[in-house]
Design an enzyme around this catalytic site. Structure first.
Site, PDB file in Angstrom:
ATOM      1  N   GLU A  85      28.939 -16.336 -13.367  1.00 23.99           N
ATOM      2  CA  GLU A  85      29.275 -14.902 -13.280  1.00 23.99           C
ATOM      3  C   GLU A  85      28.664 -14.165 -14.464  1.00 23.99           C
ATOM      4  OE1 GLU A  85      33.514 -14.462 -12.807  1.00 23.99           O
ATOM      5  OE2 GLU A  85      33.538 -15.652 -10.983  1.00 23.99           O
TER       6      GLU A  85
ATOM      7  N   ARG B  37      38.734 -19.630  -9.420  1.00 24.68           N
ATOM      8  CA  ARG B  37      37.597 -19.624 -10.333  1.00 24.68           C
ATOM      9  C   ARG B  37      36.434 -20.261  -9.573  1.00 24.68           C
ATOM     10  NH1 ARG B  37      40.047 -16.451 -12.947  1.00 24.68           N
ATOM     11  NH2 ARG B  37      40.688 -16.587 -15.114  1.00 24.68           N
TER      12      ARG B  37
ATOM     13  N   HIS C 247      34.472 -10.530  -9.031  1.00 23.11           N
ATOM     14  CA  HIS C 247      35.656 -10.970  -9.795  1.00 23.11           C
ATOM     15  C   HIS C 247      36.546  -9.754 -10.109  1.00 23.11           C
ATOM     16  CE1 HIS C 247      37.251 -14.257 -12.713  1.00 23.11           C
ATOM     17  NE2 HIS C 247      38.230 -13.456 -12.322  1.00 23.11           N
TER      18      HIS C 247
HETATM   19  N1  LIG Z   1      40.176 -13.651  -8.963  1.00 19.87           N
HETATM   20  C1  LIG Z   1      40.847 -13.135  -9.972  1.00 19.87           C
HETATM   21  O1  LIG Z   1      40.530 -12.072 -10.478  1.00 19.87           O
HETATM   22  C2  LIG Z   1      42.032 -13.844 -10.491  1.00 19.87           C
HETATM   23  C3  LIG Z   1      43.060 -13.074 -11.047  1.00 19.87           C
HETATM   24  C4  LIG Z   1      44.173 -13.751 -11.527  1.00 19.87           C
HETATM   25  C5  LIG Z   1      44.247 -15.129 -11.469  1.00 19.87           C
HETATM   26  N2  LIG Z   1      43.209 -15.822 -10.937  1.00 19.87           N
HETATM   27  C6  LIG Z   1      43.292 -17.283 -10.904  1.00 19.87           C
HETATM   28  O2  LIG Z   1      44.481 -17.651 -10.237  1.00 19.87           O
HETATM   29  C7  LIG Z   1      45.113 -18.700 -10.960  1.00 19.87           C
HETATM   30  C8  LIG Z   1      46.569 -18.794 -10.591  1.00 19.87           C
HETATM   31  O3  LIG Z   1      47.308 -17.743 -11.155  1.00 19.87           O
HETATM   32  P1  LIG Z   1      48.924 -17.716 -11.001  1.00 19.87           P
HETATM   33  O4  LIG Z   1      49.412 -16.602 -11.820  1.00 19.87           O
HETATM   34  O5  LIG Z   1      49.286 -17.823  -9.577  1.00 19.87           O
HETATM   35  O6  LIG Z   1      49.238 -19.090 -11.736  1.00 19.87           O
HETATM   36  P2  LIG Z   1      50.503 -20.078 -11.498  1.00 19.87           P
HETATM   37  O7  LIG Z   1      50.490 -20.994 -12.651  1.00 19.87           O
HETATM   38  O8  LIG Z   1      51.720 -19.270 -11.199  1.00 19.87           O
HETATM   39  O9  LIG Z   1      50.115 -20.855 -10.170  1.00 19.87           O
HETATM   40  C9  LIG Z   1      49.168 -21.875 -10.107  1.00 19.87           C
HETATM   41  C10 LIG Z   1      49.592 -22.855  -9.039  1.00 19.87           C
HETATM   42  O10 LIG Z   1      48.541 -23.813  -8.853  1.00 19.87           O
HETATM   43  C11 LIG Z   1      49.140 -25.086  -8.718  1.00 19.87           C
HETATM   44  N3  LIG Z   1      48.195 -26.152  -9.106  1.00 19.87           N
HETATM   45  C12 LIG Z   1      47.755 -26.453 -10.340  1.00 19.87           C
HETATM   46  N4  LIG Z   1      46.948 -27.531 -10.293  1.00 19.87           N
HETATM   47  C13 LIG Z   1      46.899 -27.902  -8.994  1.00 19.87           C
HETATM   48  C14 LIG Z   1      46.252 -28.947  -8.314  1.00 19.87           C
HETATM   49  N5  LIG Z   1      45.497 -29.843  -8.978  1.00 19.87           N
HETATM   50  N6  LIG Z   1      46.416 -29.042  -6.988  1.00 19.87           N
HETATM   51  C15 LIG Z   1      47.198 -28.162  -6.311  1.00 19.87           C
HETATM   52  N7  LIG Z   1      47.844 -27.143  -6.910  1.00 19.87           N
HETATM   53  C16 LIG Z   1      47.692 -27.013  -8.236  1.00 19.87           C
HETATM   54  C17 LIG Z   1      50.353 -25.060  -9.635  1.00 19.87           C
HETATM   55  O11 LIG Z   1      51.290 -26.032  -9.232  1.00 19.87           O
HETATM   56  C18 LIG Z   1      50.849 -23.640  -9.423  1.00 19.87           C
HETATM   57  O12 LIG Z   1      51.766 -23.603  -8.363  1.00 19.87           O
HETATM   58  C19 LIG Z   1      44.784 -18.365 -12.412  1.00 19.87           C
HETATM   59  O13 LIG Z   1      44.911 -19.467 -13.263  1.00 19.87           O
HETATM   60  C20 LIG Z   1      43.363 -17.860 -12.312  1.00 19.87           C
HETATM   61  O14 LIG Z   1      42.446 -18.927 -12.438  1.00 19.87           O
HETATM   62  C21 LIG Z   1      42.113 -15.211 -10.464  1.00 19.87           C
HETATM   63  O1  LIG Z   2      42.735 -14.844 -14.657  1.00 19.37           O
HETATM   64  C1  LIG Z   2      42.758 -13.616 -14.585  1.00 19.37           C
HETATM   65  O2  LIG Z   2      43.684 -12.919 -15.018  1.00 19.37           O
HETATM   66  C2  LIG Z   2      41.605 -12.875 -13.999  1.00 19.37           C
HETATM   67  O3  LIG Z   2      40.728 -13.716 -13.341  1.00 19.37           O
HETATM   68  C3  LIG Z   2      40.935 -12.125 -15.098  1.00 19.37           C
HETATM   69  O4  LIG Z   2      40.017 -11.270 -14.630  1.00 19.37           O
END
Ligand SMILES: NC(=O)c1ccc[n+]([C@@H]2O[C@H](COP(=O)([O-])OP(=O)(O)OC[C@H]3O[C@@H](n4cnc5c(N)ncnc54)[C@H](O)[C@@H]3O)[C@@H](O)[C@H]2O)c1
Ligand SMILES: O=C(O)[C@H](O)CO
Length: 329
Positions: A264, A235, A283
């Site tokens: 954004e 994010r 994004h």
């Molecule tokens: N760019 C995009 O379009 C897009 C798409 C999907 C997800 N995302 C972002 O990616 C994130 C992660 O998704 P995911 O499915 O892998 O989630 P997840 O919960 O499987 O993984 C998140 C990881 O981050 C770690 N974490 C949390 N707080 C932390 C900290 N303070 N320091 C270090 N590590 C920390 C957790 O331990 C976990 O391993 C989402 O929450 C979202 O914000 C972005």
């Molecule tokens: O968190 C997610 O799933 C993505 O950033 C949405 O677009």
């Protein structure tokens, strides 16, 4: 049942919801003033959508609400404490988008290191008139060190691509050690400082929380190698954007690949947009036809299950489920 649908939800899923429920879809409106939105909000039992800020202020205007179904895995737009206090279920769409987001993150790694958008522009502008000189060379990706901050579902999928496809060494920093990733990808657990100092590519993929807000600022960029490439797929607010601009301008790091921004859509005068060593995306982590549809479908399942008194498969605040089952709605 009355449903408030908010941008973004795929049409076939919206149509299917409309066939069963009384649904109103809202897009590009000011959610604090739009009279139709506020009127529907006051009646809605369910909300489904992406990126609607759901906080106490909004919830005070939604007395009938029972579930908020996010069409995204990240749920930093939801005030979970405020929802739980009102016994409102909250759900997200984890898992189904993991590979799609990892592909995009890897696209940023490759395109930034090999300067693909910049050189695409060079060719199309007719500037390729003689043999290429050193000033246009890129940086290797294979056999380099990839530092992943946030070794969750998406972090693992990025590590898988890097380890098996590109022979990269994986360093990672997460809240807890992930022995599965250590075994599968020979990944090494590091402190944040150690990862920043050693990695050739630093890839940030944590959720946005209180702890991760502005996690990477000038001090962290200064700890990175001068040749480091920084990727943000998490994010925009997990970094201090003005510090990234300063780090790129002063040569603290080599380049950056960004799918997310502090604001954004990004402001057109954002300095990052003028830098040839920054690859920018709007994004699009999960934005493929297949994955967006699956996300909308899963969000609809979560919504229906919650509205029908069954536990949604991707419930975030299970404390509400427990409370409902003790006391009823
Ligand atoms: N760019 C995009 O379009 C897009 C798409 C999907 C997800 N995302 C972002 O990616 C994130 C992660 O998704 P995911 O499915 O892998 O989630 P997840 O919960 O499987 O993984 C998140 C990881 O981050 C770690 N974490 C949390 N707080 C932390 C900290 N303070 N320091 C270090 N590590 C920390 C957790 O331990 C976990 O391993 C989402 O929450 C979202 O914000 C972005
Ligand atoms: O968190 C997610 O799933 C993505 O950033 C949405 O677009």
């Amino acid at each position: 049942m009355k449903i408030l649908a908010y941008e973004r939800i795929e049409k076939p899923v919206l149509d299917a919801l409309k066939a069963k429920h009384d649904v109103r879809f809202f897009k590009n409106i000011d959610t604090s003033t739009d009279p139709d939105f506020l009127n529907w909000l006051s009646k809605a039992e369910g909300i489904i959508g992406l990126d609607l800020t759901v906080n106490s202020e909004l919830l005070d205007k939604a007395p009938n609400l029972r579930i908020v179904s996010n069409v995204s895995v990240g749920y930093n737009n939801l005030d979970i404490a405020a929802l739980s206090k009102r016994n409102i279920l909250a759900t997200n769409t984890p898992g189904i988008l993991t590979d799609t987001v990892a592909d995009m993150a890897f696209g940023l790694i490759l395109s930034t290191a090999r300067r693909i958008p910049e050189l695409d522009h060079y060719v199309k502008a007719g500037s390729w008139t003689e043999s290429l000189t050193e000033e246009y060379y890129g940086t290797d990706v294979h056999h380099k060190k990839l530092g992943i901050i946030g070794m969750g579902r998406i972090g693992n999928a990025i590590a898988k691509r890097a380890h098996h496809g590109f022979d990269m060494d994986i360093l990672y920093h997460s809240r807890t050690r992930k022995t599965d990733a250590e075994e599968a990808f020979n990944a090494t657990y590091c402190s944040l400082n150690e990862l920043l100092a050693k990695a050739d590519f630093v890839c940030l993929i944590t959720p946005l929380t209180k702890e991760t807000t502005e996690m990477i600022g000038l001090k962290e960029f200064q700890q990175m190698k001068k040749s480091a490439i920084f990727i943000n797929a998490s994010r925009g607010k997990t970094i201090v954007e003005k510090d990234l601009i300063e780090a790129l301008q002063s040569g603290e790091i080599l380049a950056a690949g960004l799918d997310v921004f502090e604001q954004e859509p990004v402001e057109p005068n954002n300095k990052l947009l003028q830098m040839p060593n920054v690859v920018t995306l709007p994004h699009i982590g999960s934005s493929t036809r297949e994955t967006e549809l699956k996300m909308s479908e899963l969000a609809a399942v979560n919504l229906e299950e919650g509205l029908n008194g069954r536990k949604p498969p991707n419930l975030i605040n299970s404390v509400v489920w427990d409370a409902i089952n003790q006391n009823g709605y």
